[in-house]
Design an enzyme around this catalytic site. Sequence first.
Site, PDB file in Angstrom:
ATOM      1  N   HIS A 268       0.843  -1.203   0.000  1.00 40.18           N
ATOM      2  CA  HIS A 268       0.000   0.000   0.000  1.00 40.18           C
ATOM      3  C   HIS A 268       0.882   1.258   0.000  1.00 40.18           C
ATOM      4  O   HIS A 268       0.724   2.145  -0.844  1.00 40.18           O
ATOM      5  CB  HIS A 268      -0.905  -0.024   1.239  1.00 40.18           C
ATOM      6  CG  HIS A 268      -1.765   1.185   1.387  1.00 40.18           C
ATOM      7  ND1 HIS A 268      -3.081   1.201   1.015  1.00 40.18           N
ATOM      8  CD2 HIS A 268      -1.501   2.427   1.872  1.00 40.18           C
ATOM      9  CE1 HIS A 268      -3.586   2.402   1.246  1.00 40.18           C
ATOM     10  NE2 HIS A 268      -2.653   3.165   1.777  1.00 40.18           N
ATOM     11  N   GLU A 269       1.822   1.299   0.934  1.00 40.64           N
ATOM     12  CA  GLU A 269       2.665   2.497   1.040  1.00 40.64           C
ATOM     13  C   GLU A 269       3.577   2.627  -0.181  1.00 40.64           C
ATOM     14  O   GLU A 269       3.904   3.749  -0.601  1.00 40.64           O
ATOM     15  CB  GLU A 269       3.474   2.488   2.346  1.00 40.64           C
ATOM     16  CG  GLU A 269       2.628   2.402   3.631  1.00 40.64           C
ATOM     17  CD  GLU A 269       1.540   3.465   3.738  1.00 40.64           C
ATOM     18  OE1 GLU A 269       1.658   4.514   3.071  1.00 40.64           O
ATOM     19  OE2 GLU A 269       0.559   3.239   4.476  1.00 40.64           O
ATOM     20  N   HIS A 272       1.825   4.724  -2.662  1.00 45.54           N
ATOM     21  CA  HIS A 272       1.957   6.166  -2.396  1.00 45.54           C
ATOM     22  C   HIS A 272       3.321   6.658  -2.854  1.00 45.54           C
ATOM     23  O   HIS A 272       3.443   7.680  -3.531  1.00 45.54           O
ATOM     24  CB  HIS A 272       1.825   6.443  -0.900  1.00 45.54           C
ATOM     25  CG  HIS A 272       0.420   6.369  -0.380  1.00 45.54           C
ATOM     26  ND1 HIS A 272      -0.592   7.141  -0.885  1.00 45.54           N
ATOM     27  CD2 HIS A 272      -0.135   5.622   0.614  1.00 45.54           C
ATOM     28  CE1 HIS A 272      -1.715   6.877  -0.220  1.00 45.54           C
ATOM     29  NE2 HIS A 272      -1.468   5.957   0.686  1.00 45.54           N
ATOM     30  N   GLU A 298      -4.591   7.880  -2.715  1.00 41.99           N
ATOM     31  CA  GLU A 298      -5.106   6.587  -2.232  1.00 41.99           C
ATOM     32  C   GLU A 298      -5.481   5.669  -3.390  1.00 41.99           C
ATOM     33  O   GLU A 298      -5.423   4.451  -3.253  1.00 41.99           O
ATOM     34  CB  GLU A 298      -6.288   6.789  -1.278  1.00 41.99           C
ATOM     35  CG  GLU A 298      -5.920   7.424   0.060  1.00 41.99           C
ATOM     36  CD  GLU A 298      -4.887   6.644   0.866  1.00 41.99           C
ATOM     37  OE1 GLU A 298      -4.768   5.422   0.681  1.00 41.99           O
ATOM     38  OE2 GLU A 298      -4.184   7.282   1.674  1.00 41.99           O
TER      39      GLU A 298
HETATM   40 ZN    ZN Z   1      -2.817   5.188   2.030  1.00 40.04          ZN
END
Ligand code: ZN
Length: 512
Positions: A268-269, A272, A298
């Site tokens: 997830h990170e 980003h 996101e």
């Molecule tokens: Zn996030």
Amino acid sequence: MTQTYEELKDRLATIHDLHMARAILGWDQHTKMPPGGSEVRAEQLGTLDKFSHELFIDDEIGRLLDELRDYEESAGRDSDEASLIRVARRDYEKAKRVPPELRAEMTRAGANALPAWIEAREKSDFSIFLPYLKTNLELIHRYVDCFDGMSYESEYDVLLDDFDEGLTANEVRTVFDELKRELVPLIVRIGENADRVDDSSLRRSDFPIEKQRAFSLEVLERLGFDHEKWRLDPTVHPFAMSAGIKDIRLTTRYDETDLGVSLFASIHEFGHGFYEAGVDPAYERTPLASVTSMSLHESQSRMWENLVGRALPTWRFFFPKLQAAFPGQFGEVELETFYGAINKVAPSLIRVEADEATYNMHIILRFELEQEMLSGDLSLEDLPEAWNSRMAEYLGVEVPDDTHGVLQDIHWSGGAIGYFPTYSLGNVVSVQLWDKARGELPDLDAQFEQGEFGELSGWLRENLHRHGRKYTSKEMLERITGGGMDPGPYIQYLKSKLGEIYGLPVPAGVPA
Ligand code: ZN
């Protein structure tokens, strides 16, 4: 005129440097700082924010922006020059309304709330955090008041606008109502077939942290993690930040009893970080060296986490490597069983660990509570109870304590109200972009099976990342998909993927 433009750019570069220095102090605060540093760190952060705010709202910047109106017009809206001026002007007009002392006070309050939030979590005692949350909310009211007379429909819209320019609570509600209407019955039907998925292989007591880190890095390196420009560190609540386009910092959280926690937080990170690393290097040290909005941010983290990270083709490549890294844990597990396990749908307590279907209910709950907190309909003393009763109502789960309930997220400690909706909007947008990418790149599955993610990365860079903060969410979506935000594709995706895993009829018109 170019000289005026260069003068503006110079001033903005200095302010950007201060923001990045502040970001490093924030990163350090969450990853390396001994707890004793909290109080003085709050002062340091407050000072930096006040100082950069004062530099930014200086009348000279206003004069330069005014002088540049003709230049902006002649450069053409899509040019880097006009975009930089437009984005800077908008920030300036908002910032001008906020006194530097309030800015500093908000920063200090958020930094001081952090150790209280951590202690409250450790002791599972909301009352430790309550006074800090009260202070944060009071400051948010003062902040919102700064925008009196502007065209916001509600107080909450002022806050949303900071995370996604022009987004309104009404727009969010429309999307969330549709998600609720479609996902609640889907979750119920999946619950009836719950025994089709077995996730016991992921939940054991023997996942050493060092081996988890090594495997996460092996995955991230394949996706695009570059040790020259990136870091991965442990923290309480995972986040990503950058201190420059070539200085990307990811954090994750390890749980020795659940491999999925750190693995999917890391992916997830990564999403980003990969977005921020893809911004056009020419934008470095300008206000464009950022991202479109937090919703689009996101959309990238959720795309890598879920659409890539929980996809079967991806694991056809990575699963043998996982078995090699953890032979005792996965040596006897079938790929299909593992695929089911990482996509298991079950109402649970913790948002960041929630499956794709129930995740949105966690967000809807926070969206509702935040608006009630802000309007005063809900007093903060009653927040834990409101949280727990709504968790029971929306997800059917009993919250055993505040750590697993109202204290689980870091956002409110930092004074970030209005951020949560961007997660679900990110889910929605991720599938809109995904459908578009797949339409143009028909071989993605075959590539993922070979551990090749470059074509998708290149597409995202070309269509989204390189533009940095040049466009708003609405403009960006229009450019890429030709339309606005639409939860339809996301709902179809969930019904199709989860329907297949749980043996439910796949909706008509969706390729299986
Ligand atoms: Zn996030």
